[in-house]
Design a protein around this motif. Structure first.
Motif, PDB file in Angstrom:
ATOM      1  N   GLU A  87       0.860  -1.186   0.000  1.00 49.40           N
ATOM      2  CA  GLU A  87       0.000   0.000   0.000  1.00 49.40           C
ATOM      3  C   GLU A  87       0.892   1.229   0.000  1.00 49.40           C
ATOM      4  N   GLY A  88       0.782   2.038  -1.045  1.00 47.54           N
ATOM      5  CA  GLY A  88       1.611   3.224  -1.173  1.00 47.54           C
ATOM      6  C   GLY A  88       1.111   4.386  -0.346  1.00 47.54           C
ATOM      7  N   PRO A  89       1.838   5.508  -0.348  1.00 49.30           N
ATOM      8  CA  PRO A  89       1.453   6.692   0.436  1.00 49.30           C
ATOM      9  C   PRO A  89       0.065   7.219   0.099  1.00 49.30           C
ATOM     10  N   THR A  90      -0.390   7.009  -1.142  1.00 52.07           N
ATOM     11  CA  THR A  90      -1.712   7.498  -1.552  1.00 52.07           C
ATOM     12  C   THR A  90      -2.809   6.477  -1.299  1.00 52.07           C
ATOM     13  N   GLY A  91      -2.434   5.291  -0.796  1.00 56.09           N
ATOM     14  CA  GLY A  91      -3.412   4.238  -0.568  1.00 56.09           C
ATOM     15  C   GLY A  91      -3.547   3.263  -1.724  1.00 56.09           C
ATOM     16  N   ARG A  92      -2.829   3.510  -2.793  1.00 56.38           N
ATOM     17  CA  ARG A  92      -2.900   2.627  -3.957  1.00 56.38           C
ATOM     18  C   ARG A  92      -2.236   1.291  -3.651  1.00 56.38           C
ATOM     19  N   LYS A  93      -2.873   0.190  -4.053  1.00 53.86           N
ATOM     20  CA  LYS A  93      -2.369  -1.154  -3.799  1.00 53.86           C
ATOM     21  C   LYS A  93      -1.584  -1.657  -5.008  1.00 53.86           C
ATOM     22  N   SER A  94      -0.573  -2.483  -4.741  1.00 53.31           N
ATOM     23  CA  SER A  94       0.203  -3.138  -5.779  1.00 53.31           C
ATOM     24  C   SER A  94       0.749  -4.442  -5.216  1.00 53.31           C
ATOM     25  N   THR A  95       1.341  -5.272  -6.067  1.00 54.01           N
ATOM     26  CA  THR A  95       1.895  -6.540  -5.604  1.00 54.01           C
ATOM     27  C   THR A  95       3.364  -6.644  -6.003  1.00 54.01           C
ATOM     28  N   LEU A  96       4.086  -7.443  -5.242  1.00 55.26           N
ATOM     29  CA  LEU A  96       5.511  -7.655  -5.473  1.00 55.26           C
ATOM     30  C   LEU A  96       5.817  -9.107  -5.130  1.00 55.26           C
ATOM     31  N   THR A  97       6.604  -9.783  -5.954  1.00 55.18           N
ATOM     32  CA  THR A  97       7.020 -11.149  -5.653  1.00 55.18           C
ATOM     33  C   THR A  97       8.506 -11.165  -5.316  1.00 55.18           C
ATOM     34  N   ALA A  98       8.876 -12.035  -4.385  1.00 53.99           N
ATOM     35  CA  ALA A  98      10.269 -12.133  -3.951  1.00 53.99           C
ATOM     36  C   ALA A  98      10.583 -13.568  -3.554  1.00 53.99           C
ATOM     37  N   ARG A  99      11.820 -13.990  -3.840  1.00 54.98           N
ATOM     38  CA  ARG A  99      12.243 -15.339  -3.450  1.00 54.98           C
ATOM     39  C   ARG A  99      12.461 -15.434  -1.939  1.00 54.98           C
ATOM     40  N   LYS A 100      12.994 -14.389  -1.355  1.00 53.56           N
ATOM     41  CA  LYS A 100      13.249 -14.335   0.081  1.00 53.56           C
ATOM     42  C   LYS A 100      12.689 -13.025   0.632  1.00 53.56           C
ATOM     43  N   VAL A 101      12.273 -13.069   1.897  1.00 48.06           N
ATOM     44  CA  VAL A 101      11.753 -11.862   2.559  1.00 48.06           C
ATOM     45  C   VAL A 101      12.420 -11.736   3.927  1.00 48.06           C
ATOM     46  N   LEU A 102      12.870 -10.532   4.234  1.00 50.23           N
ATOM     47  CA  LEU A 102      13.418 -10.231   5.556  1.00 50.23           C
ATOM     48  C   LEU A 102      12.487  -9.269   6.267  1.00 50.23           C
TER      49      LEU A 102
END
Length: 290
Positions: A87-102
């Motif tokens: 969720e960005g500063p304006t409230g807009r939603k997006s998606t992101l894929t990652a092999r690892k997450v910290l």
């Protein structure tokens, strides 16, 4: 996830390894109210915002590192990747894929529900004497909280000041052994309810006000605040938490969810305060026989 010290430090190492990294900055860090970062070699006295600004600046040479202003609202573990909803500063939603997450999202402090406690947090109300004891040394100080926590913290704070008052949240909970140890260090005990804190507009503490109306002049009060995870994402995805609510990690900082790691205040290794030993041996004298 998280653009505080832990997140930026991880990004620096990964960037130097030519890894593609996205740092997700979800907002102000836990130490934002503090006037300075203390006890950090070569950066003692640095403003928290300046420290993070320097960290961001030192990431600019690494083309594989990107910093985004976005808050993670959901993590889903798929077969070989994680899918993050942002969720960005304006409230807009997006998606992101990652092999690892910290996860470096930090914790929030749960302050006692006393008027003035939150307003003075970071200056007149302090958490760690190792971080802030020097700034209030040799001044009248107080420690507030439940009896078990207050005893150890008051004994620790007495290393920085000879004038320490232990304000107990609830009378009758101190053991005789605790009272004896406090008396030995000449620490006064107050068991009347505290109704508010009075301070200056810039956050310095002036008085602790009891239910009777009596005011106790103090330069600062130390509180061992309970903490909780800033975000429930770890729990939602199935990470094991400790009895104190920290994210459990192994020796490689991996959580119980494969491919998901955690660092910083979110983990059990960082979510601690060091206490004064139960007994402090007197220094040896020249007349002491072996």
């Amino acid at each position: 996830m998280g653009a505080g010290s832990a997140g930026l430090s991880a990004a620096l190492v990964l960037g130097r390894c030519l890894r593609k990294v996205v740092v997700l900055d979800g907002g102000s860090p836990r130490n934002a109210p503090s006037p300075a970062v203390q006890g950090f070699f070569t950066r003692d006295g640095t403003l928290p915002a300046d420290l993070l600004g320097l960290g961001r600046e030192q990431l600019t040479p690494y083309n594989s590192v990107e910093i985004r202003e976005a808050r993670v609202v959901e993590i889903v573990a798929l077969e070989h990747v994680f899918e993050l909803t942002l969720e960005g500063p304006t409230g807009r939603k997006s998606t992101l894929t990652a092999r690892k997450v910290l996860l470096a999202t930090g914790v929030e402090d749960e302050l006692p529900p006393i008027d003035g406690m939150r307003e003075l947090w970071g200056r007149g109300v302090l958490h760690c004497p190792y971080c802030h004891g020097w700034e209030v040394r040799d001044q009248p100080l107080a420690v507030y909280g439940r009896a078990k926590m207050v005893t150890g913290l008051a004994l620790l704070v007495s290393r920085w000041s000879k004038d320490v008052v232990a304000c107990i949240d609830g009378p009758g909970f101190l053991t005789e052994n605790a009272r004896r140890r406090l008396r030995q260090q000449k620490i006064q005990v107050r068991e009347e309810p505290v109704v508010r804190l009075e301070g200056t507009p810039t956050g310095e503490l002036q008085h602790i006000v009891f239910a009777s109306g009596e005011k106790l002049a103090r330069a600062a009060v130390f509180v061992h605040a309970h903490q909780h995870q800033r975000t429930p994402l770890a729990e939602k995805i199935g990470c094991r938490l400790t009895s104190k609510g920290a994210i459990w990690v192994d020796k490689k900082q991996q959580t119980t969810v494969r491919g998901l790691y955690a660092a910083g205040d979110t983990t059990q290794a960082r979510n601690k305060l060091f206490w004064l030993p139960r007994r402090v041996a007197p220094p040896p004298s020249a007349s002491t026989k072996p």
